[in-house]
Design a protein around this motif. Structure first.
Motif, PDB file in Angstrom:
ATOM      1  N   PRO A   8       0.865  -1.187   0.000  1.00 11.09           N
ATOM      2  CA  PRO A   8       0.000   0.000   0.000  1.00 11.09           C
ATOM      3  C   PRO A   8       0.899   1.233   0.000  1.00 11.09           C
ATOM      4  N   LYS A   9       0.498   2.253  -0.747  1.00 11.02           N
ATOM      5  CA  LYS A   9       1.396   3.416  -0.877  1.00 11.02           C
ATOM      6  C   LYS A   9       0.648   4.733  -0.687  1.00 11.02           C
ATOM      7  N   ALA A  10       1.417   5.749  -0.299  1.00  9.83           N
ATOM      8  CA  ALA A  10       0.869   7.105  -0.192  1.00  9.83           C
ATOM      9  C   ALA A  10       1.637   7.983  -1.169  1.00  9.83           C
ATOM     10  N   GLU A  11       0.929   8.705  -1.994  1.00 10.57           N
ATOM     11  CA  GLU A  11       1.569   9.621  -2.960  1.00 10.57           C
ATOM     12  C   GLU A  11       1.266  11.049  -2.509  1.00 10.57           C
ATOM     13  N   LEU A  12       2.311  11.808  -2.234  1.00 11.33           N
ATOM     14  CA  LEU A  12       2.112  13.148  -1.685  1.00 11.33           C
ATOM     15  C   LEU A  12       2.530  14.269  -2.626  1.00 11.33           C
ATOM     16  N   HIS A  13       3.159  13.932  -3.739  1.00  9.88           N
ATOM     17  CA  HIS A  13       3.640  15.002  -4.634  1.00  9.88           C
ATOM     18  C   HIS A  13       3.275  14.646  -6.069  1.00  9.88           C
ATOM     19  N   ALA A  14       2.032  14.983  -6.446  1.00  8.71           N
ATOM     20  CA  ALA A  14       1.550  14.675  -7.795  1.00  8.71           C
ATOM     21  C   ALA A  14       0.806  15.889  -8.345  1.00  8.71           C
ATOM     22  N   HIS A  15       1.380  16.510  -9.361  1.00  2.63           N
ATOM     23  CA  HIS A  15       0.717  17.656 -10.011  1.00  2.63           C
ATOM     24  C   HIS A  15      -0.336  17.115 -10.972  1.00  2.63           C
ATOM     25  N   GLN A 307      11.456  -4.682   4.226  1.00  2.00           N
ATOM     26  CA  GLN A 307      11.094  -3.916   5.427  1.00  2.00           C
ATOM     27  C   GLN A 307      11.373  -2.418   5.220  1.00  2.00           C
ATOM     28  N   ASP A 308      12.534  -2.107   4.586  1.00  2.45           N
ATOM     29  CA  ASP A 308      12.848  -0.692   4.301  1.00  2.45           C
ATOM     30  C   ASP A 308      11.753  -0.067   3.427  1.00  2.45           C
ATOM     31  N   LEU A 309      11.331  -0.844   2.412  1.00  2.00           N
ATOM     32  CA  LEU A 309      10.317  -0.320   1.484  1.00  2.00           C
ATOM     33  C   LEU A 309       8.995  -0.099   2.209  1.00  2.00           C
ATOM     34  N   PHE A 310       8.649  -1.057   3.059  1.00  2.00           N
ATOM     35  CA  PHE A 310       7.416  -0.920   3.841  1.00  2.00           C
ATOM     36  C   PHE A 310       7.503   0.324   4.737  1.00  2.00           C
ATOM     37  N   ASP A 311       8.635   0.473   5.425  1.00  2.00           N
ATOM     38  CA  ASP A 311       8.798   1.613   6.339  1.00  2.00           C
ATOM     39  C   ASP A 311       8.734   2.944   5.566  1.00  2.00           C
ATOM     40  N   THR A 312       9.326   2.949   4.373  1.00  2.00           N
ATOM     41  CA  THR A 312       9.314   4.177   3.564  1.00  2.00           C
ATOM     42  C   THR A 312       7.892   4.517   3.139  1.00  2.00           C
ATOM     43  N   SER A 313       7.161   3.478   2.760  1.00  2.00           N
ATOM     44  CA  SER A 313       5.789   3.695   2.326  1.00  2.00           C
ATOM     45  C   SER A 313       4.930   4.224   3.496  1.00  2.00           C
ATOM     46  N   LEU A 314       5.107   3.609   4.663  1.00  2.00           N
ATOM     47  CA  LEU A 314       4.348   4.054   5.842  1.00  2.00           C
ATOM     48  C   LEU A 314       4.751   5.467   6.248  1.00  2.00           C
ATOM     49  N   CYS A 315       6.040   5.764   6.106  1.00  2.00           N
ATOM     50  CA  CYS A 315       6.525   7.112   6.428  1.00  2.00           C
ATOM     51  C   CYS A 315       5.812   8.131   5.532  1.00  2.00           C
ATOM     52  N   GLY A 316       5.633   7.758   4.244  1.00  2.00           N
ATOM     53  CA  GLY A 316       4.915   8.637   3.310  1.00  2.00           C
ATOM     54  C   GLY A 316       3.527   8.957   3.842  1.00  2.00           C
ATOM     55  N   ARG A 332      -4.368   1.439   9.194  1.00  2.00           N
ATOM     56  CA  ARG A 332      -4.828   0.053   9.380  1.00  2.00           C
ATOM     57  C   ARG A 332      -4.546  -0.798   8.142  1.00  2.00           C
ATOM     58  N   ILE A 333      -4.593  -0.146   6.970  1.00  2.00           N
ATOM     59  CA  ILE A 333      -4.318  -0.883   5.718  1.00  2.00           C
ATOM     60  C   ILE A 333      -2.866  -1.376   5.732  1.00  2.00           C
ATOM     61  N   TRP A 334      -1.977  -0.551   6.238  1.00  2.00           N
ATOM     62  CA  TRP A 334      -0.557  -0.935   6.313  1.00  2.00           C
ATOM     63  C   TRP A 334      -0.378  -2.058   7.356  1.00  2.00           C
ATOM     64  N   ALA A 335      -1.103  -1.933   8.456  1.00  2.00           N
ATOM     65  CA  ALA A 335      -0.995  -2.940   9.520  1.00  2.00           C
ATOM     66  C   ALA A 335      -1.454  -4.306   9.003  1.00  2.00           C
ATOM     67  N   LEU A 336      -2.539  -4.286   8.238  1.00  2.00           N
ATOM     68  CA  LEU A 336      -3.080  -5.517   7.667  1.00  2.00           C
ATOM     69  C   LEU A 336      -2.074  -6.130   6.696  1.00  2.00           C
ATOM     70  N   PHE A 337      -1.475  -5.294   5.879  1.00  2.00           N
ATOM     71  CA  PHE A 337      -0.482  -5.760   4.898  1.00  2.00           C
ATOM     72  C   PHE A 337       0.692  -6.404   5.642  1.00  2.00           C
ATOM     73  N   ALA A 338       1.141  -5.745   6.711  1.00  2.05           N
ATOM     74  CA  ALA A 338       2.291  -6.272   7.480  1.00  2.05           C
ATOM     75  C   ALA A 338       1.958  -7.641   8.053  1.00  2.05           C
ATOM     76  N   LYS A 339       0.711  -7.771   8.538  1.00  2.00           N
ATOM     77  CA  LYS A 339       0.284  -9.042   9.141  1.00  2.00           C
ATOM     78  C   LYS A 339       0.271 -10.145   8.072  1.00  2.00           C
ATOM     79  N   GLU A 340      -0.275  -9.791   6.899  1.00  2.23           N
ATOM     80  CA  GLU A 340      -0.365 -10.788   5.824  1.00  2.23           C
ATOM     81  C   GLU A 340       1.004 -11.207   5.295  1.00  2.23           C
ATOM     82  N   HIS A 341       1.978 -10.290   5.388  1.00  5.16           N
ATOM     83  CA  HIS A 341       3.304 -10.582   4.820  1.00  5.16           C
ATOM     84  C   HIS A 341       4.341 -10.922   5.892  1.00  5.16           C
ATOM     85  N   ALA A 342       3.871 -11.183   7.115  1.00  2.01           N
ATOM     86  CA  ALA A 342       4.817 -11.467   8.210  1.00  2.01           C
ATOM     87  C   ALA A 342       5.498 -12.808   7.972  1.00  2.01           C
TER      88      ALA A 342
END
Ligand code: 5GP
Length: 342
Positions: A8-15, A307-316, A332-342
């Protein structure tokens, strides 16, 4: 890439206009032809490899924007562009999206700035009904604008933030970096006093480096690009003390040659200091990219783990401008993803 896609991703800089894809451009041309059957679009907007073929510098990119903006001059076209852009981010598994756009009026089509903003919000509302993506809006001030014009945009942002489901959450500064942004500082102060968040494009090229101390003193809530900021220890200290997140757009920086290679990107500097950064696309249509690809490039260039990629995405997500409780609910979407990919 499969992992980056599934994340799951967050995009914060999109014109908005820079994010319109070739597929969407074709739809916009079709729409235009309904009222103007002889309409002929500029060939350059239809080239599939636009970025690679035509863009070598930031100035080249700035030649593309008016060609796309020429296709979004009515409310219907603006809504269509918004729906297309959001749908494509949704297809890339973006769960939280902050779009930004410069409200424009058009005397020929009688579209006012208010019409423009309402057309974008209509597109967001349409997508919110059917897609699992939360979208918020930042109104852009273009560095080339007169202060009076920018002031109108800030007043509209304040007004819209109070109503319309509070989808407008901030204002931002973009546009040709050759123009000094300091004249807009009082407007950003005013926006902040009214509860809006502020993102500033800073130091994306060598232009107007002398504005930096004053712009950073605001301080902005996030920095767009900030490509050259880490070269100055005083600026770096301000950014670190205030923990100001950087929105980093690897492909955009590379294509415009503001960073010579991916490896040269300032991402490494901030990553290694555990400073908050958000990977973003900037203009996914113009630069022919998408957010999963940006994650993939970061992963390959800097040997990032899952894990780095997940953390970066959550940081976004955590750097988003929506109210904290809303962001917390989306987590919660990120938490669910983490649980599924643990
Ligand atoms: P719009 O605001 O029309 O939706 O999106 C296009 C506009 O975004 C451009 O005219 C420009 O002002 C701004 N923009 C897009 N990409 C960049 C970028 O990389 N740097 C800067 N400074 N501005 C950009």
């Amino acid at each position: 890439l499969a992992y980056c896609k599934s994340l799951p991703k967050a995009e914060l800089h999109a014109h908005l206009n820079g994010s319109v894809s070739v597929r969407a451009i074709e739809k916009l041309i079709e729409l235009r032809k309904r009222s103007e059957p002889d309409y002929k679009a500029d060939d350059r907007v239809l080239s599939t490899a636009k970025a690679q073929d035509k863009i070598r510098t930031l100035a080249d990119a700035f030649l593309m924007f008016p060609l796309i903006q020429a296709l979004t001059q009515t409310s219907e076209a603006v809504t269509l562009a918004t729906v297309e852009v959001i749908s494509e981010f949704n297809d890339d598994n973006v769960k939280y999206l902050e779009l930004r756009t410069t409200p424009r009026e058009n005397t020929v089509t009688s579209m006012s700035k208010v019409d423009y903003i309402e057309a974008v919000l209509a597109g967001i509302a349409r997508c919110s009904e059917r897609l699992p993506i939360i979208v918020r809006l930042l109104l852009s001030i273009d560095r080339r604008q007169e202060v009076a014009d920018a002031s109108e945009t800030v007043d509209l942002a304040i007004e819209f933030a109070k109503s319309k489901n509070a989808r407008v959450v901030g204002v931002e500064l973009s546009g040709d970096p050759k123009f000094d942004g300091r004249k807009f500082l009082p407007l950003f102060q005013k926006a902040r006093e009214h509860g809006l968040k502020i993102a500033l494009h800073l130091a994306e090229s060598c232009d107007w480096m002398e504005e930096l101390s004053e712009m950073l003193a605001l301080p902005p809530d996030r920095i767009g690009h900030g490509t050259l900021l880490h070269n100055d220890p005083v600026h770096t200290a301000v950014i670190r003390e205030n923990s100001i997140p950087l929105e980093i757009c690897l492909t955009s920086n590379f294509i415009c040659q503001t960073t010579k290679t991916f490896k040269d990107s300032h991402l490494d500097f901030w990553f290694s200091r555990k400073h908050p950064v958000c990977l973003c696309t900037d203009d996914q249509g113009v630069f022919d990219t998408y957010l999963s690809k940006e994650f993939e490039i970061a992963s390959e260039t800097f040997n990032l783990t899952k894990q780095d990629l997940f953390d970066t995405s959550l940081c976004g997500l955590r750097c988003g401008f929506a109210p904290k409780e809303e962001l917390y609910a989306i987590e919660r979407i990120w938490a669910l993803f983490a649980k599924e990919h643990a």
